[in-house]
Each structure stands twice: as C-alpha cells, then as structure tokens.
Design an enzyme around this catalytic site. Sequence first.
Site, PDB file in Angstrom:
ATOM      1  N   ASP A  34     -45.718   1.268 -38.747  1.00  0.00           N
ATOM      2  CA  ASP A  34     -46.358   0.050 -39.626  1.00  0.00           C
ATOM      3  C   ASP A  34     -47.554  -0.567 -39.154  1.00  0.00           C
ATOM      4  O   ASP A  34     -47.718  -0.807 -37.599  1.00  0.00           O
ATOM      5  CB  ASP A  34     -45.198  -0.870 -39.934  1.00  0.00           C
ATOM      6  CG  ASP A  34     -45.545  -1.672 -41.103  1.00  0.00           C
ATOM      7  OD1 ASP A  34     -46.598  -1.268 -41.942  1.00  0.00           O
ATOM      8  OD2 ASP A  34     -44.964  -2.747 -41.479  1.00  0.00           O
ATOM      9  N   ASN A  82     -44.668   4.691 -51.050  1.00  0.00           N
ATOM     10  CA  ASN A  82     -46.157   4.569 -50.973  1.00  0.00           C
ATOM     11  C   ASN A  82     -47.031   5.422 -51.937  1.00  0.00           C
ATOM     12  O   ASN A  82     -48.023   5.266 -52.324  1.00  0.00           O
ATOM     13  CB  ASN A  82     -46.731   5.061 -49.548  1.00  0.00           C
ATOM     14  CG  ASN A  82     -46.222   3.882 -48.484  1.00  0.00           C
ATOM     15  OD1 ASN A  82     -45.858   2.758 -48.783  1.00  0.00           O
ATOM     16  ND2 ASN A  82     -46.132   4.360 -47.126  1.00  0.00           N
TER      17      ASN A  82
END
EC number: 2.5.1.-
Length: 270
Positions: A34, A82
């Site tokens: 991340d 996503n």
Amino acid sequence: MQASRVHELSPEEQAIYRRLDPSRLPQHVAIIMDGNGRWAGKRSLKRFLGHQQGAESVQFVVETASRINLPWLTLYAFSLENNLRRPKTEVNFLMRLLGAYLSNNVKRMNDNNVRIRYIGRTDELPHEVRERMEWAAEQTQQNTGTTLTLALNYGARSELVDAFRGLCQEVQRKELALEHITEQDIQRHLYTAHMPDPDLLIRTSGEMRISNFLLWQIAYTEIFVTDRLWPDFRGVHMLEAIENYQSRNRRYGGLSDDLQSLPGNELVGR
C-alpha cells in the site's frame, strides 16, 4: 532445500539476518502493498510513477525472500475492489504494468529459483494479461525455491463465495453430506488450498486494516504494520518485520505456554 544464498544479502540485510534464528523463519509471508499513490503525491508526481516504483520494490523483496530460503511469499497486487473503483485509465495502466513486470523479470525469477503463481478471479482479467501470466508461470514452473503468489483481481469475500459454491456443488452431486462439512472442506476449496496459511502479514503505509485480504487464512497470523510506503519498501524492511515476528510468542488463540502452566488455568482459553 535449495542452497543458502545469505551471502548475497546486502551488508545492511546481513546485519539483521545475523540477529535472526534461521530455524524460526516464517514459512509464509504475505504483504499488503500500500502507498504507491501517496508516494507519488508526496513528490508531486503522477500516480502511475508510484505504481512503477512499487513494481521495482516487488522484485527487490522477492530476491531477498529467495536468498533467505523463504518458501512462500504472497503479495496483494490488485484487489477486486480496485478493479471496480479505480479510474479505467489507471486500471488499464496497472494491467500493462503487470504484463511488463512479468516480461521483464522472468529471467531474474529463474536466476533466483523463484516460481510464480496467482490467486483471485484471474479469468476476469484481460486476455493478453492472462496469456502473459500463463507464460510466466510456465517459464518458472520447474523452480524449487520461493513461490511468489500474486493476488490479482482478488477479494477474500469473493474467495469464500467461490469456495462455498464449490462445496454446494459437491453436496448437490452427493459427494459430501451437508452435516459432514468441516473447516478442512472449506480450506480445500480456497484459492490457497495448495499453500500454508501465512505466519506473518506485513502492511505498508501505516493503515490499520486488512482490506479484504486472506480473511480465512490469517486467523492466527502475526501482523506487522509499517508507516513506510510500498515504493520505499525493500528486503531489509521485510527482514526487520521478521525480526519483530521472532520476538513474539504465537498463541494461536490460546494462552502462552508459560501462562498455561500456571495453577488454575486448566480450562482458560479452551
């Protein structure tokens, strides 16, 4: 087991490795990568440059994993969410980046005895990307060192849905009785049925959440969170996380061995 390549670690990595107990290394490390967008934003760069730098971090970490003989490394590369939430232009770029990563790094994987596998609803990815994925898997299938697993178009809840669908089909075919379903039956229908559960989960960028990653598999996994953004993450930082992991007393939902030995604790934690 493949021959040790610890001598190939950088001096900084070797300094940490010397403090580790090689007999207590985790068998499986999973990482939530991340911070690519934030890394780029802090430098007033386009987001795609953060993703490119993040791809570089992947190979650095993979090679360190290979050098310490880590059997399993799983990276959360592209979530199902996503795919739905990111702008289409960014999703398309990520798909091209994945294809380029595989094309450019298969030789390095072979040089490091790494084989690559995938988990997720990969059948929903673009055809040309799936072809490149299959090619990379075939090119590295004979390697016997670290197994690198990329979680692509992956979501843990969707994984459980797919597992339950498989179980329901077995029940419908009368191959399995409903009342006889066990945890092991669910386990063998997961994408990860062929690998052990993670011993250590690392999350970069300081976020304190799991983000729908390996929800079933991390029931007793040790979690390590670092504020470091993924494009700045290297093998030395994975070794630091492993050092922290080795300092812990894993309890698997119960009391530590020391506490269990105390009088009066015979029933506690059962």
